[in-house]
Scaffold this active site. Structure first.
Site, PDB file in Angstrom:
ATOM      1  N   GLU A  51     -46.367   3.720  47.379  1.00  7.93           N
ATOM      2  CA  GLU A  51     -47.243   4.500  48.269  1.00  7.93           C
ATOM      3  C   GLU A  51     -47.319   3.790  49.608  1.00  7.93           C
ATOM      4  O   GLU A  51     -48.323   3.170  49.949  1.00  7.93           O
ATOM      5  CB  GLU A  51     -48.640   4.631  47.652  1.00  7.93           C
ATOM      6  CG  GLU A  51     -48.670   5.245  46.276  1.00  7.93           C
ATOM      7  CD  GLU A  51     -48.105   6.668  46.262  1.00  7.93           C
ATOM      8  OE1 GLU A  51     -48.599   7.495  47.055  1.00  7.93           O
ATOM      9  OE2 GLU A  51     -47.180   6.928  45.477  1.00  7.93           O
ATOM     10  N   LYS A  84     -57.165  -3.986  29.381  1.00  7.61           N
ATOM     11  CA  LYS A  84     -56.398  -2.848  29.915  1.00  7.61           C
ATOM     12  C   LYS A  84     -56.883  -1.509  29.390  1.00  7.61           C
ATOM     13  O   LYS A  84     -56.089  -0.587  29.217  1.00  7.61           O
ATOM     14  CB  LYS A  84     -54.898  -3.027  29.569  1.00  7.61           C
ATOM     15  CG  LYS A  84     -54.337  -4.310  30.137  1.00  7.61           C
ATOM     16  CD  LYS A  84     -53.024  -4.690  29.524  1.00  7.61           C
ATOM     17  CE  LYS A  84     -52.606  -6.063  30.016  1.00  7.61           C
ATOM     18  NZ  LYS A  84     -51.493  -6.643  29.253  1.00  7.61           N
ATOM     19  N   ASP A 119     -50.473  -9.215  35.699  1.00  4.63           N
ATOM     20  CA  ASP A 119     -50.297  -8.173  34.697  1.00  4.63           C
ATOM     21  C   ASP A 119     -51.008  -6.931  35.231  1.00  4.63           C
ATOM     22  O   ASP A 119     -52.216  -6.746  35.074  1.00  4.63           O
ATOM     23  CB  ASP A 119     -50.922  -8.626  33.381  1.00  4.63           C
ATOM     24  CG  ASP A 119     -50.552  -7.697  32.243  1.00  4.63           C
ATOM     25  OD1 ASP A 119     -50.062  -6.581  32.522  1.00  4.63           O
ATOM     26  OD2 ASP A 119     -50.742  -8.086  31.086  1.00  4.63           O
ATOM     27  N   HIS A 157     -51.094  13.532  56.438  1.00  5.35           N
ATOM     28  CA  HIS A 157     -50.361  14.123  55.328  1.00  5.35           C
ATOM     29  C   HIS A 157     -49.155  14.922  55.787  1.00  5.35           C
ATOM     30  O   HIS A 157     -48.132  14.946  55.127  1.00  5.35           O
ATOM     31  CB  HIS A 157     -51.298  15.000  54.486  1.00  5.35           C
ATOM     32  CG  HIS A 157     -52.215  14.187  53.658  1.00  5.35           C
ATOM     33  ND1 HIS A 157     -53.577  14.398  53.588  1.00  5.35           N
ATOM     34  CD2 HIS A 157     -51.977  13.106  52.871  1.00  5.35           C
ATOM     35  CE1 HIS A 157     -54.116  13.502  52.781  1.00  5.35           C
ATOM     36  NE2 HIS A 157     -53.181  12.715  52.345  1.00  5.35           N
TER      37      HIS A 157
END
Lengths: 343, 343, 343, 343
Positions: B32, B162, B238, B335
């Site tokens: 991104e 997680k 991680d 955008h």
């Protein structure tokens, strides 16, 4: 341009049935290299048992916009009118996108605020930009046709992107996919070094009761985020979507014949085969090797295939870790090997 | 070995105050790519305003193990005894790790199940393997000294790693860090193209009310997961830990003098400077460039510094996106530029 | 027959506008007797300010049934077929109930499980029994017409009755009602002994941030459960439904003119004017005195009126307690008075 | 004085073991009169099987106060200092209460906000007023000794009273009680008209998976709120506390010998035998008949006994409803009987 180089390997082959019938390998990029053999073990046992059945339940992408009226009544009236105008909204969207199709609108009223959750199909794109762009187009139209509303935000956190929520699983965001497998006890013993009964007991006490005790939300799995991250990175996805993607639910039981039924249901699997991140060479190669860049496929078909392969990868990792955790000795040994190399 | 190549850039400089006093850049690896200029804008405005204040509240890593007794009474008695034995447990842990120090035990009883949440300091490692290894060592000791208990799982999802949860923010997992900044209205207008009032209003209606309406859990932010993912990938973390890391809370208000107060509180920031993923060359270079590989630092100091830089990066991204969303025109233009390139 | 005698008083009058235009008192039965003056204070200030605006957004009652197929594919196909059969399901329901009307079906698939959330309008009844009875009728029909499904439960906790959830607010259960008021600063100072600014600040830091920090779910209020309990007991409601009823969201802001805008949004307000508990004499009297037993009203109209009065009562209690908590001295004095009488 | 008259009956006898050894009846006040026979069925089968084992894990009551500093660093330093001052805080509390004892402080920092969760033992009182009064006393002391802090709220929703949360179960609020029973298959068949296997399967698919699918939070039960409400009303409790009280977790499994193990764990059971609501004649009679007004008991002992009886009542209701729901025919018949009388 600099790059972070994340170690990548192919796992599998995964034998897929149901909505996808194929035998494919999947790429995983991760610093947690023990994931590869772990997922491979799940791939092997499911292949021996006849494969992993994939069922695609739904596919959509959402963006929510927040508007405000002078009171709840005006907000509610506007919401009712907008629900009736779905076709006109679609016409606005169509002017700027060939693929975005508005399929459902969920209004939410909080006091005088009106949050509109706009849900689209987005072809083979995961659709983040497509729905933001659609919302951009729709806001001026909405403000013009509903002058009692004023703009608050193009994203009201009711979408909700890359954040824990309940709304995504209930209204749908990304692909909703189920992966299932049926494993004879003999194979469970041979490949997973455990029994169906032990694995189911652990699933109940860890994934279900443990998650509830921890205050999890719409989430009951062992480490789905690990597989999602690795698969997302290897296929050019927006990997921050593992936040909602990992809110997924395992379900396991022992059948009367002693077989293990094991499934993973992923209601928020946000993946695409075109769009941001897909232009990189290795991503294109990976997608192609999985058969997810078929130019003759119908719109959305390549992305659905990718979602199915991803779900199967998650299932393999879930099975393998749960099996290991039923057996304290096995994990200790595996960790000792890790320790020698790492932290 | 194959690698997924994730585009990486340096953002900043970030001007840090408080528990870290420095001017540093931070690496972000992401598909991104609009994240980079967005975070840079936040870095610029906070630098002009005197910087970002970092406060480190806590640091620990946890692993939970699930055991079972014949009834809740036996489970409870064992829990009480184990709480008294913390020193003896520490002695067991010390045999295999120089760094792991058991600082707190939280028992949880569900029927006849006893879940023990073991919390450790882990030096400069994020500590996943260290606490798993410690738990591995402790389980045989616990089963031997408390024969009324039997093994259920080395990980009871009450850790919880997680996965979305409430337990992490309440008992602590990873670094608990606050990043804060105070921005004069003039700078908000010049660099963020908005006003303190508009930004605070959006924060309340989107991050607070919108998140509550979406059924979020212990989470009130705009897109923290994006910055965490990019920072984690660039520093060998991680990155699946962004699931809990992104359960973080922004807080903003307009001061009497018209300044904007803006903060991000990250109670579950799991980062380390040694261990898995840190051995790769580019990771070492990145950590070194941020000053997080100081061989003379006290144990844990390098990791705390890294956590502070990470929190500042998140704050910059939050500020910048929120500012953009107060202003529909700005987002539309951004955008449109994206659309030409992407999805 | 023995009775628990819960002290009961009338509060108000409440001045109602919007979907209900009236001036009514409301009964509250509670052991927490300080509630009465507290709600009265809220009633007084809102009356002076022009009243409380009521907006009824939605009304429905749900029951979920759990079925199981051999795999997710069969479950999904059955779900799709059942969605197409809504008219036939309605015909089955109509045989046993004049009022229950099936308005929406939400299927949820978890592995091979199919949970069907059936949503009905139920006239003036809260509808617990009506929807259970409807589900009872539908199950044999569903099993006969979809032989690939087997029965698991007549209530799959996806309804969900008297339990914390996200599903109720997102899909709707009971009345969805908004109560709003606009209070000039002068009245806030005179009656609530505080200012709009102080009340809004407290709302943000307590109801929004505090609730998020506590790990609340779809809930942002001060003590809505208190008012709901007292109102439910006094009107013969199933008061265990305060569990979901109290998952409601306050929203407050200071307008440009200095007025306070304050609202309470109750998406899960389960109340009725007929059915279980409504036959007791005092309940009938209470309902009649509020004008909620009009024999000429359209089906559902009496219950909607009751929901509106209930929402206004909640708003009054919210306003009053929040005002008190902005002002430490006031609470201390009030508590000292309590302490002399109680605990 | 007017009263709401809630129908009340005694259920049981409940045969209790473990931390309470007795055979007692329990009063339940409710409009849902089918609750009485339902709980009675659970009482009968558990009595035949040797009773219900009660284990009291913890008891405390909390109040949170919100304070604010200029930044997180000052808030954190104050928090650290206050943790060191627990004895001095206790001295302040002791001046106004004989019973309140401050046992733990949990600070929570969100930006520059400091939320202090103060946890007390409160003798036989549920302790709402006692902890509020203690907080009232402590606030001036804290502001005086930590002048960098300013007052925000005497209740920061991190307590959290009568609101859904995660904090209560994790840090403790009210009594933490486990009720357990072991039922031979023969008794399950005879009294509950089902089998251990069917009941456990339903528990897993409804209480665990269904609750997770519904987005429940720290809650896995069938209808605990019903029993809590009825018991609370009959014993003068603040029944709005069923909101958190009903966040409780059932756990069931079939033992190797075919017996059913069934338990209910209630971590947030807020009950007392003195204080608000306990002065009413029928409440005193009810408490006395259960043996919960023993003047010679140690402080807190009467309340703990009450909590144990309450937990057993919940377990009986859970068992009975779950059994009924395994068997569609039984529920249909029961509901038909209801329908004739009611809605």
């Amino acid at each position: 341009m600099q790059f972070a180089q994340i170690p990548m390997q192919w796992v599998g082959p995964l034998l897929l049935r149901g909505d996808i019938e194929d035998r494919v390998e999947a790429p995983m990029a991760t610093y947690e290299t023990p994931l590869w053999p772990s997922v491979n073990r799940g791939a092997r046992v499911t292949e021996k048992a006849g494969g992993i059945r994939i069922t695609l339940i739904d596919a959509r992408m959402s963006r929510s916009i927040t508007l405000q009226a002078v009171n709840a009544h005006e907000a509610h009236q506007a919401a009712q009118a907008i629900l009736e105008q779905q076709d006109r909204l679609q016409a606005v969207v169509s002017q700027s996108s060939r693929f975005a199709r508005l399929i459902e609108i969920h209004p939410k009223i909080i006091g005088n605020l009106l949050i509109l959750r706009l849900e689209f199909t987005t072809g083979d794109a995961s659709g983040h930009n497509m729905v933001t762009h659609a919302a951009d187009q729709l806001i001026p139209w909405l403000l013009q046709h509903h002058p009692q509303l004023r703009y608050v935000s193009i994203s009201g956190n009711f979408c909700t992107d890359k954040k824990v929520s309940a709304v995504n699983a209930l209204h749908g965001r990304g692909k909703n996919v189920v992966a299932e497998t049926w494993l004879p006890e003999k194979l469970v013993r041979r490949y997973l070094k455990t029994t169906p009964e032990k694995l189911v007991e652990l699933h109940i006490k860890k994934n279900l009761l443990g998650s509830i005790a921890a205050g999890s939300l719409m989430s009951a799995n062992a480490h789905a985020a690990n597989m999602l991250l690795a698969f997302y990175l290897a296929t050019g996805q927006d990997a921050a979507n593992i936040v909602e993607g990992s809110q997924c639910i395992d379900h396991a039981e022992v059948h009367d014949n002693g077989d293990l039924y094991f499934s993973t249901t992923l209601p928020n699997l946000i993946v695409g085969t075109v769009g941001n991140g897909k232009g990189l060479d290795f991503v294109q190669e990976n997608l192609a090797r999985m058969g997810c860049t078929d130019p003759d496929a119908l719109p959305g078909e390549n992305a659905r295939r990718l979602a199915g392969i991803c779900a199967a990868t998650v299932l393999c990792g879930e099975l393998s870790l749960l099996a290991a955790q039923t057996n304290p000795g096995e994990l200790m040994a595996a960790h000792l090997k890790l320790e020698r190399k790492g932290s």
